[in-house]
Each structure stands twice: as structure tokens, then as C-alpha cells.
Design an enzyme around this catalytic site. Structure first.
Site, PDB file in Angstrom:
ATOM      1  N   TYR A 163       0.935  -1.391  -0.007  1.00  0.00           N
ATOM      2  CA  TYR A 163       0.066   0.034  -0.016  1.00  0.00           C
ATOM      3  C   TYR A 163       0.759   1.272  -0.083  1.00  0.00           C
ATOM      4  CZ  TYR A 163      -3.954  -3.216   0.992  1.00  0.00           C
ATOM      5  OH  TYR A 163      -4.835  -3.999   1.067  1.00  0.00           O
ATOM      6  N   ASP A 178      -1.975 -10.938   8.802  1.00  0.00           N
ATOM      7  CA  ASP A 178      -0.951 -12.144   8.347  1.00  0.00           C
ATOM      8  C   ASP A 178       0.408 -11.901   8.382  1.00  0.00           C
ATOM      9  OD1 ASP A 178      -2.650 -14.072   7.251  1.00  0.00           O
ATOM     10  OD2 ASP A 178      -2.807 -12.659   5.164  1.00  0.00           O
ATOM     11  N   HIS A 188       4.717  -6.611  -3.853  1.00  0.00           N
ATOM     12  CA  HIS A 188       3.333  -7.063  -3.935  1.00  0.00           C
ATOM     13  C   HIS A 188       2.675  -5.568  -3.892  1.00  0.00           C
ATOM     14  CE1 HIS A 188       3.487 -10.790  -1.073  1.00  0.00           C
ATOM     15  NE2 HIS A 188       4.450 -10.611  -2.025  1.00  0.00           N
ATOM     16  N   ARG A 193      -9.159   0.390   0.676  1.00  0.00           N
ATOM     17  CA  ARG A 193      -7.731   0.821   1.074  1.00  0.00           C
ATOM     18  C   ARG A 193      -6.921   0.707  -0.248  1.00  0.00           C
ATOM     19  NH1 ARG A 193      -4.481  -2.986   5.518  1.00  0.00           N
ATOM     20  NH2 ARG A 193      -2.797  -1.801   5.575  1.00  0.00           N
TER      21      ARG A 193
END
Ligand SMILES: Cc1cc2nc3c(=O)[nH]c(=O)nc-3n(C[C@H](O)[C@H](O)[C@H](O)COP(=O)(O)OP(=O)(O)OC[C@H]3O[C@@H](n4cnc5c(N)ncnc54)[C@H](O)[C@@H]3O)c2cc1C
Ligand SMILES: Cc1cc2nc3c(=O)[nH]c(=O)nc-3n(C[C@H](O)[C@H](O)[C@H](O)COP(=O)(O)OP(=O)(O)OC[C@H]3O[C@@H](n4cnc5c(N)ncnc54)[C@H](O)[C@@H]3O)c2cc1C
Lengths: 547, 547
Positions: free
Chosen positions: A106, A166, A409, A491
């Protein structure tokens, strides 16, 4: 990768010349001490999860040098934070607060506006200030990671659980402020926070909830972590996914420990997911499934083994279903399409009962298989779910980082009602666009009751410019197409925040206009994290910083 | 009581002369239609619960003519509400929105600022707009009462429960906005709301949560009642206990129906409450008790019979403990001190198990007695708890209104951690001050897990000026003394809102200053419910309207 810098360093924020900056910098050193500020003038090192940089986004999508700070400040106290904020207003230098900066996928630790001063709260403000064993709650500073809180609770000997996402290396505060999720019944982190201390963009400090009522003799209020509200408006939500203040303390509720049993259910057909979701909905609404369960695609089971993609497939094009199938056949679970990871809680009897209901419900799907941890090898991912779903932080998901070289990611995370039809629509949109842009599709669905967070994980090689360009194109198109159908992200990564916030534009951008009215009222110099979550403030708006 | 008016009517708001008002009024009639506006120029009638007035506070504490409106407007749509708000800005006439105005004990339908225009949303905007049987949620307008929502759910045949407060005649929207509570596991109404539509003080309309993302082809967003947040800041809390906007639609989650068993436990000694609370805390935290249980004092059992106080005691002074004891002896439960009303949920087996744990836990208190509904007469209060605790609206608590002539209620409602020591401190403060000011003390404690809402119900004769004066003095002193110890109210009557909000004054009133900064930014003319929750806005602040 680490590269030497091509641009003049440190990169300065808009409208600030080097002379003013240098003066401001000496002033900042004087205010905080030389050892508590760092210029961002060295080569950028992406590092890895545990050694993540606070100079830029370790998982960059734009050029590595794009989202960079001018430097970092390390406040040691709320008063230090106030000093920094007042300093920012004096020199009109934008600042960007992070708790720990592990917001990977993010934006990591990067500021939204190039050249902002990073305020790394976590390095020095990292204490668990209180654990209330009676009322099952704690009060933490921004630098407390899930690992650290877990350790502290263990040390206390109290029969309490924390809730962890996680990956356990992030901060309790930062994750809750970005409205992240974990996997026990306390998985909704914002919903389980209780009370904040906040430094406002003008440098004033306030407390929310009962903390706003002074305790006797200058103590903290005795109800601060017991009740989420104060008298009058509840403003905590304003400080999540925004740029309205810097949170310096936060209360969190802890869960009384209980019995738990994690399990995995596999389903053979690609098309089964619609029925899986229809079956889960009543189970989740009735709390038979007590936590935030995940539905994962078979390809993720390959990735989470930690083996590189090349071990399964040698072409660059998306792995064909047939190849995934052949690989799956060699795994302990065999040729299946979907995995459901759930946990039931309570004493033996309660768990046995819940498990029976769940098994019976899923039995409607032909070929489903139910597995307990003992049915699977000790290195199977389910063993890590056992920990996460009982509040024990792990790092297992990092194993994905071997999938492609220099793996990074990027998450596409729309909200979908827990209904098969909606899930199908979004899922087909996601998978077809992944194919179009040349990516494997890794969907994880976190079920939070009435809705699921659909988390599509785009894994890309951050040394490959074309792959980055395609990852970006894929995101942009998914955001746009999903919004056309009424689905929006919960998000998003920094560089898509303008686009995503604009999709929340009902009635001519009414909500965004409201947010900007507030922004300008409380931060007239727009010094606080400009652009974060699509909120700019008058000093920067419509000057070309949006993207 | 109803009196003819002594002052010139309608009472006008500050700074508005009759000429301007008359012009404004014709304009308002033109905008809404003659039949949808009402001047407040007739005698004031207190009415009763079902026929409550929207002209003033039916349970007045000041003079009946003190908290009055200039008139009432009845909008029929969100557009009508926008028209009214724009009208208010044009004429600088303050408006005060209510959903149904049954906020008895906290100000009823009265505006905080004398002479404001009441906007009675509920009369015409009273539809259940949607019930989603799959996702267990609904979307309602402000005029939907708990009774009406209950009926509508029953009609749909869906296996869903609503959650209702003690009295079912209030509005689902108004109660959630004042952060009220009910008694099933969904008892925290704000926590279980999902999405709002709001007319802002400038007349613009926005939607929060997923409703801010337009659905396809102009429909409502498919996730609006599934997920509570939008991308970006969560602003819903700002519109609770505030004066920042008018809510015209609200989503609420409904609970899947389940088995339920209500019960009552009695405890013999006045001093037992500390231990009761220590025993409840772990039971509540572990969700053995699934709902919001109540602890009530024996004197309330006398009041809720519906008999007048005079049937038990003929003096005006507070009923001595001995008298209460003698009366209790003649009641089905006998000479006891405290009542615990709880409910367990789930199937037979789960309920039996929970009940056993609860009984075993309370058994530590000598002389406790456990009762099921079938152990008690059909008119016992427990029979009504069965309904309330399974989401069926009732009116039983109105029976209290017979306690004194012209009975009115005034609530003192501090937040107390669910800990015996804190509870004792607050309880002793409350009871000794009730004695000092000459009132019977009626404490009800609603346990919401980590904290309890201590609800002290001051019952007074609203035709007795001295009793009103003393009720007021008692409130003021309780608010002040509790705050000195760190305890504050979760909600309060209009006339104590300035005092209560000031107690939330940590760091030099930082939170209140923040709220007023927001107020002035979004409502520069201070037209929206000035003074509500202690938030005034620049046009009225420090001009003597605070009290
Ligand atoms: C493989 C993988 C798996 C993941 N799994 C999950 C998961 O299960 N659940 C989940 O939620 N996330 C998950 N993430 C995303 C992310 O790693 C976590 O959310 C992580 O906890 C966020 O990092 P942080 O806590 O260090 O937050 P930070 O980076 O410190 O904060 C995030 C943002 O919040 C704001 N912020 C932070 N602190 C403050 C403050 N004190 N005041 C004001 N604003 C502040 C800033 O804008 C900051 O950029 C995953 C990521 C990866 C790569
Ligand atoms: C005997 C007794 C028992 C009670 N028991 C309970 C209980 O168990 N739980 C409980 O919570 N309360 C209880 N109450 C208090 C009260 O009766 C209820 O809370 C009731 O539901 C509130 O009235 P209402 O819903 O009509 O709200 P309203 O009067 O319509 O609203 C309350 C306030 O909220 C604001 N507001 C309302 N609607 C809007 C809107 N659409 N936009 C903006 N602002 C708005 C206004 O400021 C308004 O004054 C009790 C009262 C009595 C007398």
C-alpha cells in the site's frame, strides 16, 4: 535493488528552496537533537521486510526515486511530535507520519508527496504503556509491533490474545489507522481500538473517547480503554485513512483467550466459489465461524510454499490453469481449486458442534474435503493459520516474496457483499484483467460477515520496468471497471489514492469536498501528509500533484 | 400540564425580528406547502409518551416555556430538508432536527436554542426503504420507530431480529445518533448502523460508507449496508451527538434470530453490587452473557409495577431503606437488594451451558436466587425483558410515570468501567447526592462489556417548581463531582450539555476546540442545532446562551 541517486539529494518538497530547507533542517536538529534526524541523501536500499527502508516505497511501482522523502525525524515523545508539527507550519514543509512503515503493498513507508519529511514515530515511541488484565485492553505507542505486543502480553502471564494481520511485523497503531484486518474474532482492528491521543496539524494535542476527560490528579482517565466514545461527536474515524492528525497513543481491546480449532476445506471446481460464499454467509452472520476466515485460490498454495514460480512454470506469461492443476496434484491437497481457512472458538463441545455445522453445510459441494492441522504436513500453511487465528504473529506470508525475482506486492482490495453473484462479478473482472495485463491472479477473500475484502495480490518484479508499467495499468483498469459496477476499494496504495477516492464521488464528489473542507479548516498550511487518501488541502490542490 | 403562554408567540430565535421572521415564514410555507409547517403559537401541551409534543420538552426541568421552538417544519424528502437548510442560511434562522422527538429524559423534542425552527423529519419521512434478508440489514428513514421496523420485519417473514431500547416508540435513527442502547447482542446501536445519507449545514447532501460510491445506473451502492466505511476517513461518528448535519437515511444491521432465554437473579444485600459486577465482567467479556444485561435496584421493582409512590410511602422525603424492604417483602421476589436481568442465546444446549456457568458464578454470593420467567407472575417485569431482549418493542417502562404526580424523568448517565471499585465510587456519590437533594435513587446499570452505562433515573413532578429546582441542582452536582473522579456522562439532557461537554476538557478543552473548528468550517452561519452537545458555533458562542 539499490541504485545511486540520479537526482539532487535530498529531494525537496514543492515550493521549498535549498536555502530555506537547510535553515529548517538545522532548526529541526536543534529541536530534536542531531541523532534524531536523518537526511535522505544516501543511495536508496529496498531492503527486505524486517529491514525495510523509511526513505521510499520498498515495493515501488513508479521509479524507485519517485516517492521519496527529504529526510526522517524520530520523535521521542508527544511533545517532540508537537515540535515537529509546529516546525512544519513555520517552514511550510509537508510531513508524513508513519508508525512503522511496513505498509507494504500500500506504499510502505513512502510519503505521498515527494520530498515530504517522514516522521517515523515508531523508532523511539515504542512502548506498551499499559495492559489492563481485568478489562482486557492495552494502551500502546506507534512503534509497538504485533510481535512486541504479543511478547508483552505473554510476559504479563495474562490469559489474553492480541489480534494480528497475516504479517506480524507491522504496527498495531498504523494498521488500525489504515483500517487493516486480522483473523481472530477481534479481526476488525479499528472496531476494536479504544481511545486515541492525537497531535493536530496545528500542533495542539487532544485525546478522544473517555481520555478527553482528565483523570483525578492528572492521571489518564480510568475509562479510556473501557468505552470508545466521549460525550459529543465520535471523531476517531476521522483519523483513519486520512491526513488530519498524528496518533501518538492508541488503546486496543484484547480478547480473553479461549479454545480454538483451525481447519481447511478444499473444493475441487473453479466455479465452486459462488456456492462457497453463499454457504459462508449464514455461518458468518450466525457466528458459527467465529473469526475472519479466508478463501484462497489454489495458485496461492503454490506461492506460499516459498518456491519460486520458475519451479512450477518457465514462461513469463500467466500460468495456465492446466499447469497449476498439474502442480497441485503433487501437493498434499491434490487437484483442487479453492481453499477455505476457518477457525472455531470456545470449549471442546462448542467447537465440535460448530465444526459439525460447518462440515454439514459445505458437504453440499461435491468433492469438498475437510482437513485439520494434524491431517497435513508440519510445513503446510494451515499450521501458520493456527497461530494467526489464535493471535500469534508469524511471517509466513513473506514466503510469497520468492515467487518472482525482486518480488513486490500490490494489493487491489475491493469490498464485496458476501453474496455469490457479487463475488462472481468482481472475480471475473479481476481474473480477466489479470490475464489481459499478463499477471497470475492471486485472490484472497477475507470474510468479515456481511462483506468480504477481496484482496487481489499482484506480484511483480520491481526491477522490471515493463512489469511495473503493466501492474500499474492493471490496477488502474480494475479500479475503474469495478467502480462502474459499484464496487470500491477499502484501502489502496499511495499512487492510486486520488483515483480511488474519486470513485467515492456520489453527488458530485460531496464526500471528498466535505473532507477537504475539514482539511483546510484544521490544516490551513496543508502540512500534514498532503495527498494521503486523496485529500490534498488548498496549498497543493490542482497543481498537478494528483495522479 | 398545559398552560396558556405568557410570552409573545411564536418565540423568535436570537437576532431575528418579527418582520424578518414573518417574511421567512411565508417563504417556508411556499417552499414546503402550508400544511407542512406549523407555528408554535398555541398553548403548550406536555401530552404523554405516545402523544408527545414537538413544541417543547415534555419533561421540562426549566420553565415549560423555556426550551421552545418558533415552529415546526415537516419535510417530505431529502430535497425538502435541503430546502429548509438553505432557507435557514438565507434568514439566519437556527434549525433543530429531530427524528421523532421521543428523546425523553434527555430533552424530548425541544431545541437547545430557544426559538429555533424544529425540523420534524419523522412525520413524513417514515419509510423502511429496504430490508435485505440475505445480508440481514435494513435502510430506514428518520420516522421509522422500533415498533414500525419490527412490524415491517415481521411482515417480511424473514428470520431477523431488530434491537430495541427499553421503550419502543423512539426512532431507529434518532436513537442511534444519540448513541442509545438496546438489549440484544446488537445493543450498541451506533456500532450496528451501516451507512448514512446526510444533509450538511450548507444544504449539500452526501452519503457515507459505501453509499458514497454510486451504484450502477444511479442505484444505491450494493455494499452500502454491508460495510460501514468508505475509502478515506470514516466520518459517521461525527454526526452522532453533534450538530454537524441532518441524517435523512440510515442503514442498520439486523440480527439473525436465535434461541433465547431471559432470566433474573436477585441478591439480598445492598453491598452485593460490587461483587455482582466483578462476576459479570468475565462473563460479559467471554460472551457467556450475550446481551446488554441490566442490574437494577429493588426500588425500581416497586416503581415498574405502575403503582404510585404514595401506595408505598406517604412522605415527600426519600423512601427510607426500611420502607423499601417492607414493601419488597410483599413482592414475589421478597426482601432483596439487587436484580440482575440477563439473557443467553443460541440453541438449547448452548443456553443450558451458559446458564449453568452464570448460576455457578453468581452462587458465590450468598442468598442469590435465580429465576426464569415461568417462576414469576405473568405481570412481572421479567416477562417484558424477554421481549426486549429478543428484539420485540414494548412500553413497559412507561409504568414508572405513575411514581409521582406529573412524573418526568431526567437521566444521569455516567460511563463506569465494569469494575466493582469504580462502580462503588460512582454509586456512593449518586446515592448520597440523591439523599442530599431529596430524591429516591433509581440506578440501572446497563453492562456493555468493558464498561457499564450507569443510568440514574431522577423522577420528579414537573408541576412542582421546587422539585424541578432540586432535580437540576442534583444533576449539576453529580456531573461535577463525578468528573472530579474521572467519570463522565455518555449522553445528557439539553440543559446540561454545556456543563458535560466542558468536563471532557483534557488539555485546555482541546477536543471541544477541535469540534468548534469543524463546526465553524462546515456551518459558518451556525444554523444547525446551535448549542447541541455543547457545540455552539461562532455566531452564538459566548453571548450568554450557554448554561
Ligand atoms: C504479504 C503481505 C500480507 C499482508 N497481510 C495483511 C493483513 O492480513 N492485514 C492487513 O491489514 N494488512 C496486511 N498487509 C499490509 C501491511 O503490511 C499491514 O497492514 C501493516 O500492518 C501496515 O504497516 P504498519 O503497521 O507498519 O503501518 P504504517 O506504515 O506505519 O502505517 C500505515 C499508514 O497509516 C498512516 N499512519 C500510520 N501511523 C500513523 C500515526 N501514528 N498517525 C497518523 N497516521 C499514521 C500513514 O499514512 C501510514 O502510511 C500485508 C502486506 C503484505 C506484503
Ligand atoms: C423510561 C425511559 C426509558 C428509556 N430507555 C432507553 C433505553 O433503553 N435506551 C436508550 O437509548 N434510550 C432510552 N430512553 C431515552 C429515549 O427515550 C430514547 O433514546 C429514544 O429512542 C430517543 O428518542 P427518538 O428516537 O425519538 O430520538 P429523537 O428525539 O428524534 O433524537 C434524539 C436527538 O438526536 C438528534 N437527531 C435525531 N434525529 C436526527 C437526524 N435525523 N439528524 C440529525 N440529528 C438528529 C437530535 O439532536 C435529537 O434531539 C428512555 C427514556 C425513558 C423516558
Amino acid at each position: 535493488p539499490s541504485q545511486s541517486r540520479r537526482q539532487e539529494v535530498p529531494v525537496l518538497p514543492p515550493d521549498v528552496d535549498r536555502k530555506t530547507f537547510n535553515k529548517a533542517w538545522s532548526d529541526l536538529k536543534r529541536l530534536l537533537g542531531n541523532e534524531n534526524v536523518d537526511l535522505n541523501d544516501k543511495p536508496l536500499i529496498d531492503g527486505w521486510y524486517m529491514e525495510h527502508p523509511n526513505t521510499h516505497d520498498a515495493f515501488h511501482i513508479l521509479e524507485q526515486e519517485e516517492l521519496v522523502s527529504c529526510g526522517t525525524a524520530y520523535p521521542g515523545s508527544t511533545e517532540d511530535v508537537q515540535k515537529i508539527v509546529k516546525w512544519a507550519n513555520r517552514y511550510l514543509i509537508p510531513i508524513y507520519p508513519i508508525s512503522m512503515g511496513r505498509n507494504l503493498g500500500y506504499g510502505g513507508a513512502a510519503p505521498r508527496l515527494r520530498g515530504s519529511l517522514l516522521v517515523d514515530l515508531g523508532k523511539r515511541m515504542n512502548k506498551v504503556l499499559n495492559i489492563d488484565g481485568h478489562n482486557a485492553s492495552c494502551l500502546v505507542e506507534p512503534g509497538v509491533s504485533y510481535f512486541a505486543l504479543y511478547e508483552e502480553v505473554q510476559k504479563s502471564g495474562l490469559p489474553l490474545w492480541i489480534d494480528t494481520p497475516d504479517l506480524g511485523g507491522g504496527s498495531v497503531v498504523g494498521n488500525a489507522l489504515d483500517r487493516g484486518v486480522g483473523y481472530t474474532p477481534y479481526g476488525d482492528h479499528f472496531a476494536n481500538h479504544c481511545g486515541m491521543e492525537i497531535v493536530l496539524p496545528n500542533g495542539e494535542v487532544l485525546r478522544t473517547g473517555m481520555g478527553s476527560l482528565p483523570g483525578p490528579d492528572g492521571t489518564d482517565n480510568p475509562c479510556w480503554q473501557a468505552f470508545q466514545h466521549n460525550y459529543g461527536p465520535s471523531i476517531d474515524g476521522m483519523f483513519t485513512q486520512s491526513n488530519f492528525g498524528i496518533v501518538t497513543k492508541m488503546g486496543m481491546w484484547l480478547m480473553p483467550e479461549t479454545g480454538h480449532q483451525s481447519f481447511m476445506v478444499t473444493f475441487p471446481r473453479d466455479d465452486d466459489f459462488e456456492q462457497i460464499i453463499e454457504i459462508i454467509r449464514p455461518l458468518a452472520l450466525n457466528r458459527v465461524i467465529g473469526n475472519v476466515p479466508q478463501i484462497r485460490n489454489v495458485i496461492q498454495e503454490l506461492a506460499v510454499t516459498g518456491k519460486p514460480r520458475s519451479a512450477f512454470y518457465d514462461k513469463k506469461t500467466p500460468m495456465p490453469r492446466e499447469v497449476i492443476r498439474e502442480c497441485a496434484k503433487k501437493m498434499p491437497f491434490g487437484d483442487v481449486a479453492w481453499f477455505f481457512y476457518g477457525t472455531v472458538y470456545g470449549d471442546d463441545e462448542a467447537r465440535t458442534k460448530s465444526l459439525k455445522i460447518i462440515k454439514d453445510s459445505f458437504a453440499k459441494i461435491p468433492g469438498m474435503q475437510f482437513k485439520l492441522p494434524q491431517d497435513l504436513p508440519p510445513d503446510h500453511y494451515l499450521q501458520d493459520r493456527v497461530d494467526v487465528c489464535s493471535g500469534k504473529p508469524v511471517l509466513r506470508e513473506l514466503d510469497w516474496l520468492n515467487w518472482v525475482p525482486n518480488a513486490a506486492h500490490l494489493f487491489f482490495s475491493p469490498i464485496v457483499p458476501t453474496k455469490g453473484k457479487d463475488a462472481r462479478l468482481v472475480h471475473e473482472l479481476v481474473t480477466s484483467l489479470h490475464k489481459k495485463w499478463g499477471f497470475d491472479s492471486f485472490p484472497t477473500w477475507c470474510v468479515l460477515g456481511r462483506e468480504l475484502h477481496y484482496i487481489a495480490n499482484i506480484v511483480y518484479d520491481r526491477a522490471d520496468a515493463d512489469e511495473k508499467r503493466r501492474a500499474m495499468g492493471l490496477m488502474r483498469e480494475m479500479i475503474g471497471k469495478a467502480a462502474d459496477e459499484g464496487y470500491g476499494e477499502y484501502r489502496t496504495h499511495l499512487i492510486f489514492q486520488d483515483q480511488v477516492s474519486a470513485t467515492y464521488g456520489w453527488n458530485n464528489q460531496a464526500l471528498n469536498k466535505f473532507n477537504e473542507t475539514i482539511k483546510d479548516a484544521i490544516d490551513p498550511n496543508s502540512i500534514m501528509a498532503p495527498g494521503r487518501n486523496g485529500i490534498w488541502g488548498q496549498r497543493y490542490k490542482n497543481r498537478g500533484f494528483e495522479m
